[in-house]
Design a protein around this motif. Structure first.
Motif, PDB file in Angstrom:
ATOM      1  N   MET A  43       0.827  -1.191   0.000  1.00 23.53           N
ATOM      2  CA  MET A  43       0.000   0.000   0.000  1.00 23.53           C
ATOM      3  C   MET A  43       0.872   1.255   0.000  1.00 23.53           C
ATOM      4  O   MET A  43       1.840   1.336   0.735  1.00 23.53           O
ATOM      5  N   ALA A  44       0.473   2.230  -0.831  1.00 19.45           N
ATOM      6  CA  ALA A  44       1.116   3.537  -0.780  1.00 19.45           C
ATOM      7  C   ALA A  44       0.106   4.516  -0.218  1.00 19.45           C
ATOM      8  O   ALA A  44      -1.070   4.456  -0.548  1.00 19.45           O
ATOM      9  N   VAL A  45       0.574   5.397   0.657  1.00 24.14           N
ATOM     10  CA  VAL A  45      -0.306   6.435   1.185  1.00 24.14           C
ATOM     11  C   VAL A  45       0.242   7.773   0.741  1.00 24.14           C
ATOM     12  O   VAL A  45       1.428   8.055   0.910  1.00 24.14           O
ATOM     13  N   MET A  46      -0.617   8.592   0.131  1.00 20.40           N
ATOM     14  CA  MET A  46      -0.145   9.859  -0.400  1.00 20.40           C
ATOM     15  C   MET A  46      -1.138  10.984  -0.123  1.00 20.40           C
ATOM     16  O   MET A  46      -2.337  10.815  -0.335  1.00 20.40           O
ATOM     17  N   PRO A  47      -0.620  12.117   0.371  1.00 22.60           N
ATOM     18  CA  PRO A  47      -1.476  13.284   0.518  1.00 22.60           C
ATOM     19  C   PRO A  47      -1.725  13.881  -0.861  1.00 22.60           C
ATOM     20  O   PRO A  47      -0.815  13.937  -1.671  1.00 22.60           O
ATOM     21  N   LEU A  48      -2.956  14.276  -1.101  1.00 20.29           N
ATOM     22  CA  LEU A  48      -3.276  14.845  -2.413  1.00 20.29           C
ATOM     23  C   LEU A  48      -2.423  16.080  -2.670  1.00 20.29           C
ATOM     24  O   LEU A  48      -1.909  16.274  -3.763  1.00 20.29           O
ATOM     25  N   TYR A 101       5.266   5.906   1.589  1.00 22.14           N
ATOM     26  CA  TYR A 101       4.739   7.271   1.588  1.00 22.14           C
ATOM     27  C   TYR A 101       5.301   8.011   0.388  1.00 22.14           C
ATOM     28  O   TYR A 101       6.483   7.874   0.069  1.00 22.14           O
ATOM     29  N   ASP A 102       4.455   8.796  -0.282  1.00 27.11           N
ATOM     30  CA  ASP A 102       4.953   9.569  -1.422  1.00 27.11           C
ATOM     31  C   ASP A 102       4.155  10.858  -1.539  1.00 27.11           C
ATOM     32  O   ASP A 102       2.924  10.841  -1.598  1.00 27.11           O
ATOM     33  N   GLU A 103       4.854  11.978  -1.539  1.00 24.41           N
ATOM     34  CA  GLU A 103       4.161  13.270  -1.656  1.00 24.41           C
ATOM     35  C   GLU A 103       4.686  14.082  -2.829  1.00 24.41           C
ATOM     36  O   GLU A 103       4.211  15.168  -3.099  1.00 24.41           O
ATOM     37  N   LYS A 104       5.683  13.525  -3.539  1.00 24.44           N
ATOM     38  CA  LYS A 104       6.341  14.279  -4.608  1.00 24.44           C
ATOM     39  C   LYS A 104       5.569  14.141  -5.920  1.00 24.44           C
ATOM     40  O   LYS A 104       5.067  13.068  -6.238  1.00 24.44           O
ATOM     41  N   ASP A 105       5.498  15.210  -6.674  1.00 22.01           N
ATOM     42  CA  ASP A 105       4.866  15.248  -8.000  1.00 22.01           C
ATOM     43  C   ASP A 105       3.338  15.126  -7.942  1.00 22.01           C
ATOM     44  O   ASP A 105       2.758  14.937  -6.882  1.00 22.01           O
ATOM     45  N   SER A 106       2.759  15.211  -9.126  1.00 26.18           N
ATOM     46  CA  SER A 106       1.293  15.154  -9.216  1.00 26.18           C
ATOM     47  C   SER A 106       0.806  13.774  -8.813  1.00 26.18           C
ATOM     48  O   SER A 106       1.543  12.793  -8.872  1.00 26.18           O
ATOM     49  N   ILE A 107      -0.454  13.698  -8.424  1.00 19.16           N
ATOM     50  CA  ILE A 107      -1.009  12.451  -7.925  1.00 19.16           C
ATOM     51  C   ILE A 107      -0.962  11.354  -9.002  1.00 19.16           C
ATOM     52  O   ILE A 107      -0.656  10.196  -8.723  1.00 19.16           O
ATOM     53  N   GLY A 108      -1.203  11.753 -10.253  1.00 20.95           N
ATOM     54  CA  GLY A 108      -1.184  10.787 -11.355  1.00 20.95           C
ATOM     55  C   GLY A 108       0.180  10.152 -11.515  1.00 20.95           C
ATOM     56  O   GLY A 108       0.302   8.950 -11.718  1.00 20.95           O
ATOM     57  N   PHE A 156      -2.459  -1.296  -3.911  1.00 20.54           N
ATOM     58  CA  PHE A 156      -3.378  -0.280  -3.371  1.00 20.54           C
ATOM     59  C   PHE A 156      -2.689   1.066  -3.175  1.00 20.54           C
ATOM     60  O   PHE A 156      -1.591   1.130  -2.609  1.00 20.54           O
ATOM     61  N   CYS A 157      -3.347   2.122  -3.624  1.00 22.50           N
ATOM     62  CA  CYS A 157      -2.902   3.467  -3.317  1.00 22.50           C
ATOM     63  C   CYS A 157      -4.008   4.167  -2.533  1.00 22.50           C
ATOM     64  O   CYS A 157      -5.161   4.212  -2.964  1.00 22.50           O
ATOM     65  N   VAL A 158      -3.632   4.698  -1.385  1.00 20.24           N
ATOM     66  CA  VAL A 158      -4.592   5.389  -0.534  1.00 20.24           C
ATOM     67  C   VAL A 158      -4.256   6.872  -0.577  1.00 20.24           C
ATOM     68  O   VAL A 158      -3.113   7.258  -0.346  1.00 20.24           O
ATOM     69  N   THR A 159      -5.238   7.699  -0.916  1.00 20.80           N
ATOM     70  CA  THR A 159      -5.003   9.128  -1.037  1.00 20.80           C
ATOM     71  C   THR A 159      -5.802   9.904   0.017  1.00 20.80           C
ATOM     72  O   THR A 159      -7.001   9.709   0.181  1.00 20.80           O
TER      73      THR A 159
END
Length: 516
Positions: A416-421, A446-453, A466-469
């Motif tokens: 699972m990756a969790v990313m803030p929009l 965890y990943d917050e870099k670049d656009s969500i796409g 799974f990606c959780v935003t």
RNA sequence: GCGGGAGUAGCUCAGUCGAUAGAGCAUUAGCCUUCCAAGCUAAGGGUCGCGGGUUUGAAUCCCGUCUCCCGCUCCA
């Protein structure tokens, strides 16, 4: 085309931290590879799936972990020292490689044939009155051939015994042996090819013992047969499983991680009553095939390949082959090894390696059915089956390629990756909170870099299911979006439900349920 | 080992007739805040596989060497 996909897969393996060339900054080491941060996770998951399907699911199968270094006599007993020390010679014109000893043996056979022809001719001529023994010992031509044969045989045997490679070549030259393809006598030097790597144990060079790095893990199981049978109170039939490294000095080791000099095996040796081995052989064929097919890569991509030529220890053998981009190739071997190995060890060690059968009231050497799968080949198989390039179109209708590893979630390196929009408004903190809660259950990222796409695509590339935003709504009602790798669809779910959703998907239970 | 191809930034590659080492992507920092790649600004990153030769001068020409890829055997 398919080869092209394979090239891309190899590049993908490097780019996304699955597999690196060994010693790359020193120009690499031939046919040796390292597993990267994602590769090691995938590999461990494959091993766990195998191990649990053997040891956890079968009460009569236990595991061991034997040392790579073993007493050198083990490799005498197993036949590896003698069977895999081949003197090789190349014909420079046809580029074909031969075993020098086989070439000379064929020459000996030719002389024998000449003698036999003389005998046959004479037999026809003399009819019933023909005395073969007398003819052989008196006929001038036969004697001449026989003399040649004896001389060559003696010379050959001496050269082999002395390990005299130059002499072997000289025999081939003197006998005017030609290459059957090119018909020429343009030979290279004879070189010794050793399957096994060796090293020395002991600190002083004169007292050192020559030790081999094991070319298969099986022998570590056989030499522990008595220990496990006795201490585990095992009753036939029972199995011993092991996962471990093995080493083979391949002449030509290539095709990426398909054939490596250092590789890992998952072997299970199943000990059975003599006479029942072929039934168990069939049983394990079925079981192992269902293990492969449970992963959902398509039954049509697997097949059995029956061995025509059997190894010196086997009375039946079959391979499980998978359709790689470069063709159907062996991933696993299933062998009925008879009582060869245990009998050999009994003989060489002088220890009685037998099983007392209380029903029959007698002792015997058990027969063995082996299942042996290459971890690295399995790894490559899983990646080959999962690597996909999809055509997708974005909001404005622009065509684009999505590279996705559709790994079974149970095997995926990151679950699972969790990313803030967006990288502000407290969203990163909320995302971290979710990870801190779930990181004890699953491998999270965890990943917050670049656009969500872009972040979604990065996760697709390593097969994260799974990606959780976390978005602004999350802060209000504790819900997040969960995005599924294969469909790219999203659901909005409560944070408290995440654990159950992911656990259900990544648990190996669903795979085990499919096993026969 | 033999034959063929290749080696320039993390990746994909360009580099003309021998004359200052380039692009896109990626990375890092900042701006922008947007649910499916490619917004803006700036920065870092190169023994041109390695060694030698020719030359005033070599990524470029010559020789050697190493590594990788593709074929030829065996296997998990």
């Amino acid at each position: 085309m398919a080869e092209d996909v394979f090239k891309k897969l190899v590049a993908h393996c490097k780019e996304y931290g699955f597999v690196f060339q060994s010693s790359e900054i020193y120009d690499g080491l031939g046919a040796v590879y390292d597993y990267g941060q994602n590769g090691v996770e995938l590999k461990n998951n494959i091993k766990k799936y195998w191990w649990d399907s053997m040891v956890m699911l079968n009460e009569n199968i236990v595991g061991i972990d034997s040392a790579i270094f073993m007493h050198p006599t083990i490799w005498k007993a197993s036949g590896h020292v003698d069977a895999f020390n081949d003197p090789l010679i190349d014909n420079k014109d046809s580029k074909k490689r031969y075993r020098a000893d086989v070439l000379i043996e064929e020459q000996l056979a030719k002389i024998e044939e000449k003698i036999n022809k003389e005998v046959e001719k004479a037999a026809k001529r003399f009819g019933d009155a023909f005395d073969e023994a007398q003819f052989r010992s008196t006929n001038a031509r036969v004697l001449e051939h026989q003399e040649k044969w004896d001389a060559l045989h003696n010379r050959f045997a001496k050269a082999l015994n002395d390990g005299n490679l130059e002499e072997l070549r000289q025999i081939i030259v003197d006998e005017e042996i030609v290459c059957p393809i090119s018909g020429t006598r343009n030979w290279t030097e004879v070189r010794q090819f050793n399957l096994m790597f060796s090293t020395e144990m002991g600190s002083t060079s004169d007292g050192a013992l020559k030790i081999y790095l094991r070319p298969e893990t099986a022998q570590g199981i056989f030499v522990n047969y008595l220990n496990v049978q006795k201490t585990g109170r095992m009753k036939l039939p029972f199995g011993i499983a092991q996962i471990g490294k093995a080493f083979r000095n391949e002449i030509v080791a290539r095709q990426f991680i398909f054939r490596m000099r250092e590789f890992e095996q998952m072997e299970m040796q199943f000990f059975v009553k003599p006479g029942t081995e072929l039934d168990w052989f069939e049983k394990w064929k079925t079981t192992r095939m269902s293990w492969h097919q449970s992963l959902g890569f398509g039954a049509e991509n697997y097949r059995f390949h029956v061995h025509e030529k059997l190894a010196h220890y086997a009375n039946a053998a079959v391979d499980v082959e998978y359709k790689f981009p470069f063709g159907f190739k062996e991933v696993e071997g299933i062998h009925s090894r008879t009582d060869f190995d245990l009998s050999q060890h009994q003989q060489y060690s002088g220890k009685k390696i037998q099983y007392f059968d209380t029903e029959k009231n007698e002792s015997y050497v058990p027969f063995v059915v082996e299942t042996s799968i290459g971890v690295d080949r399995m790894f490559l198989q899983v990646l080959s089956a999962s690597y996909k390039e999809e055509e997708v179109s974005d909001a404005s209708g622009q065509k684009d390629t999505r590279v996705v590893l559709s790994l079974p979630p149970q095997l995926a390196p990151v679950k699972m990756a969790v990313m803030p929009l967006v990288k502000k408004d407290g969203l990163p903190e909320k995302a971290r909170e979710i990870i801190d809660d779930l990181k004890f259950d699953f491998n999270c990222m965890y990943d917050e870099k670049d656009s969500i796409g872009k972040r979604y695509r990065r996760m697709d590339a390593i097969g994260t299911p799974f990606c959780v935003t976390v978005d602004h709504q999350t802060l209000e009602d504790n819900t997040v979006t969960i995005r599924y790798r294969d469909t790219m669809e999203q659901d909005r779910v409560e944070i408290s439900k995440l654990r159950a959703i992911i656990a259900e998907a990544v648990s190996m239970k669903s795979l085990f349920a499919k096993l026969k």
